[in-house]
Design a protein around this motif. Structure first.
Motif, short mmCIF file in Angstrom:
data_model
loop_
_atom_site.label_atom_id
_atom_site.label_comp_id
_atom_site.label_asym_id
_atom_site.label_seq_id
_atom_site.Cartn_x
_atom_site.Cartn_y
_atom_site.Cartn_z
N GLN B 54 0.83 -1.21 0.00
CA GLN B 54 0.00 0.00 0.00
C GLN B 54 0.87 1.26 0.00
OE1 GLN B 54 -2.61 -0.66 3.34
NE2 GLN B 54 -3.90 -2.10 2.20
N TYR B 55 1.91 1.23 0.82
CA TYR B 55 2.82 2.39 0.91
C TYR B 55 3.45 2.68 -0.46
CZ TYR B 55 6.81 5.14 2.65
OH TYR B 55 7.74 6.12 2.88
N THR B 56 3.91 1.61 -1.12
CA THR B 56 4.62 1.79 -2.39
C THR B 56 3.67 2.21 -3.51
OG1 THR B 56 6.15 0.08 -1.66
CG2 THR B 56 6.24 0.68 -3.97
N ALA B 57 2.47 1.62 -3.52
CA ALA B 57 1.49 2.01 -4.54
C ALA B 57 1.20 3.50 -4.42
CB ALA B 57 0.21 1.19 -4.38
N GLU B 58 1.05 3.98 -3.19
CA GLU B 58 0.76 5.40 -2.97
C GLU B 58 1.96 6.27 -3.38
OE1 GLU B 58 -0.84 7.22 1.06
OE2 GLU B 58 -1.95 5.43 0.41
N LEU B 59 3.14 5.84 -2.97
CA LEU B 59 4.36 6.59 -3.29
C LEU B 59 4.54 6.74 -4.80
CD1 LEU B 59 6.92 7.74 -1.82
CD2 LEU B 59 7.95 5.49 -2.07
N LEU B 180 15.24 4.29 -9.14
CA LEU B 180 14.24 5.36 -9.35
C LEU B 180 14.35 6.44 -8.28
CD1 LEU B 180 11.76 6.60 -10.72
CD2 LEU B 180 10.33 5.18 -9.25
N TRP B 181 14.69 6.02 -7.05
CA TRP B 181 14.81 7.01 -5.97
C TRP B 181 15.87 8.03 -6.34
CZ3 TRP B 181 10.64 5.10 -4.41
CH2 TRP B 181 10.45 3.74 -4.16
N GLU B 182 16.97 7.57 -6.91
CA GLU B 182 18.06 8.46 -7.31
C GLU B 182 17.63 9.31 -8.53
OE1 GLU B 182 18.27 5.32 -6.35
OE2 GLU B 182 20.12 4.93 -5.24
N ALA B 183 16.87 8.68 -9.45
CA ALA B 183 16.40 9.43 -10.63
C ALA B 183 15.44 10.54 -10.19
CB ALA B 183 15.71 8.48 -11.61
N SER B 184 14.64 10.25 -9.19
CA SER B 184 13.67 11.23 -8.70
C SER B 184 14.38 12.49 -8.20
CB SER B 184 12.84 10.58 -7.58
OG SER B 184 12.08 11.52 -6.90
N ASP B 188 14.32 16.11 -10.01
CA ASP B 188 13.56 16.95 -9.08
C ASP B 188 12.06 16.79 -9.34
OD1 ASP B 188 13.16 18.62 -6.95
OD2 ASP B 188 13.54 20.47 -8.05
N ARG B 189 11.67 15.54 -9.55
CA ARG B 189 10.26 15.17 -9.70
C ARG B 189 9.98 13.99 -8.79
NH1 ARG B 189 7.76 17.05 -14.63
NH2 ARG B 189 9.28 18.28 -15.82
N SER B 190 8.76 13.88 -8.31
CA SER B 190 8.43 12.80 -7.38
C SER B 190 8.48 11.46 -8.10
CB SER B 190 7.04 13.01 -6.81
OG SER B 190 6.08 12.76 -7.82
N PRO B 191 8.72 10.37 -7.34
CA PRO B 191 8.63 9.04 -7.95
C PRO B 191 7.31 8.84 -8.71
CG PRO B 191 9.56 8.85 -5.75
CD PRO B 191 9.14 10.29 -5.92
N ALA B 192 6.22 9.39 -8.18
CA ALA B 192 4.91 9.21 -8.84
C ALA B 192 4.87 9.92 -10.19
CB ALA B 192 3.80 9.73 -7.93
N GLU B 193 5.50 11.08 -10.30
CA GLU B 193 5.50 11.79 -11.59
C GLU B 193 6.23 10.98 -12.66
OE1 GLU B 193 6.11 16.42 -11.58
OE2 GLU B 193 6.83 15.64 -9.65
#
Lengths: 357, 357
Positions: B54-59, B180-184, B188-193
């Motif tokens: 759930q946490y990851t889906a939201e993130l 992806l965390w590093e790419a985010s 300077d965009r959220s993982p969700a973007e």
């Protein structure tokens, strides 16, 4: 082929005693089985993983062991490695073998092998079933004990005659030993004596032993090397496998000596159940420390009775029962574990009688 | 395609400082990341596994997430699910994508999909590379950042033009988001973007985050349901996945905010290295918190220098270096983690200068 267990309604009172298995374990209990000074592996190399592999190879008398995070993965890899060494790619097994009914057709759909069931689902595999197979086989998977028919075990003589048939026909032999520890107690032979009949054997560390997830497949060194490649392809060579392996390493020496007592208790439970009307023990007497019970009861009555016992006595009998072809008969599986040993055969028989009443 | 790292000889003095990553972790350190009151799952259902999903889906802003014990398994399952929804069964990716060079051909040999590399191994994928593909594709895997060329990231505009191409050609899009965390941080965009551009995305919890093994694949609900079936077939639906999941759940909120500082440190390290003769930073400046370094040194000199630094200063620079086509040039990968942050850019530049000298 699966049947849906009928779950009794949830109750507010949590159970305090358990008829089946070891009873529930908390994260804290399970974490306590991992020594904090455990050596860590990296991608399966070194540390507790290597130590467990050496321990298991020795225990099963084979040159090498490979740790896998799950039995589905370990057995899939083993069958794939065997098939690659044969012209045939056909894997034969009992109609109720684990990969046939519980693994979403992974051997055909993922490993792309051909499968063939041999024999009758209601009884053990027979030599005559094998003799009736006209096509060449790559590998024969034998499950000891055969869980889905109540943990039945062939006699040692019948087993070795099937092994001889496979040898004569140059068919590789793989042991589904998810419950090999229990079979060992029942045969009164060491795990190594049983494993010696097979080219590869899979043994589980969470069933029976109560460790975190994981298993080993044992076999020849060249087979183990190839198994490691398939473990990586299957995604089982985790960055660190050590928590699972360390838990098994700690519990194996402690739990293996308990198997004869579990077998004796299972047989005493069957003795106590024999006079109870409406209960059929399969097989009777039990071959191993597990058995199936056919209960002459319909599903709503079973469910209501199980809920009442749980509510009144804090005793969890069975979390559900399976349908059978007879709507008046339900089936349950009883695995004698650490929790079961806390209950006397008479207590168990009384609770099961009440499930029917 | 792999190159063998050249390992320096073992030294008696254990390292006390580490140039790369988070530094080593003991079993006790890693076990301490699992709260003892963690809710346990059974075969992936409930407890910490469900909570992490759930946490990851939201993130990542997707309807569903499925926890897998490894990225190889999660990505294999995702590609298989995508391919099943297309007439084509061809998966396209960069010539140095992880499944192409690090996974023993699992996508072709186990998942039985057709693979196609697109573009040039020495640079990022370009829109013109995709436009040159004449065959229909099932799915395009994009890795952000592209690890094997020093963690390069396409500009956001180039990335979205490739995504549009895939949409126009009805090709499913899967993100290899091991970093992806590093790419985010770098975009300077959220993982969700970022994840919004893709049908499915894989994210790792041991790389960057430092948890025990494990990852999630996020996507639509129907895709997630099918991923769960493949997880079972692959042997990844362990009896209990909770130790891995609980560790990720504890570390994600703590480590994700550190990513911008790691990026800034990587760029400062590149600044300090720029004047050092014989060092080429790839890419320069670094796109993310990792980089590759081409060192003008031969292998024996590199090995001797690394051993001397370790012996004298207790500093582990690199455990080995990769060969390149030039026998006078070695390649190393520098990932800025918690251990790297303890060293100043000047200290790092001095150590790397000595590796060459």
């Amino acid at each position: 082929m699966t049947t849906t267990p009928h779950e009794p309604p949830a109750t507010d009172a949590p159970p305090t005693r358990f008829l089946n298995g070891d009873g529930p374990k908390s994260a804290a209990d399970l974490l306590a089985t991992i020594p904090p000074d455990t050596g860590t592996d990296m991608y399966g190399n070194g540390g507790a993983v290597e130590e467990l592999e050496q321990y298991t190879a020795e225990l099963l008398g084979k040159p090498a062991a490979v740790f896998f995070p799950s039995g589905i993965m370990g057995q899939g890899a083993a069958l794939t490695v065997h098939a690659a060494r044969h012209i045939s790619s056909t894997v034969a097994w009992h109609p109720l073998a684990h990969p046939e009914i519980h693994e979403l057709d992974t051997i055909t759909r993922l490993h792309r092998l051909t499968t063939r069931t041999v024999g009758d689902p209601t009884r053990l595999l027979r030599l005559s079933d094998l003799e009736a197979v006209p096509e060449p086989l790559a590998v024969l998977l034998l499950e000891l004990p055969q869980r889905e028919i109540g943990g039945q075990l062939p006699t040692w003589e019948k087993l070795t005659s099937q092994v001889e048939w496979a040898r004569d026909h140059e068919v590789s032999l793989h042991l589904d030993g998810a419950r090999l520890w229990e079979a060992s107690a029942a045969y009164d032979r060491s795990p190594a004596e049983i494993s010696a009949l097979f080219d590869t054997a899979y043994v589980s560390f969470y069933k029976g032993i109560g460790a975190l997830s994981g298993c080993c497949v044992v076999g020849a060194t060249d087979v183990a090397d190839e198994l490691r490649e398939w473990r990586r392809r299957l995604g089982g060579t985790l960055y660190g496998l050590w928590p699972l392996a360390a838990s098994a390493l700690a519990l194996l020496p402690e739990r293996l000596p308990e198997m004869p007592a579990r077998l004796a208790h299972a047989r005493a439970i069957a003795d106590a159940l024999r006079p109870v009307a409406g209960v059929t023990v399969v097989p009777d007497p039990p071959h191993t420390s597990m058995m199936h019970l056919l209960l002459r009861v319909d599903e709503p009555t079973f469910t209501a009775n199980a809920a009442r016992i749980l509510e009144r006595d804090g005793l969890q009998t069975f979390r559900g029962a399976q349908s059978t072809i007879d709507p008046h008969v339900m089936k349950v599986e009883l695995n004698v574990g650490r929790a079961t040993l806390q209950l006397s055969p008479d207590e168990i028989a009384a609770a099961i009688a009440e499930l029917i009443g």
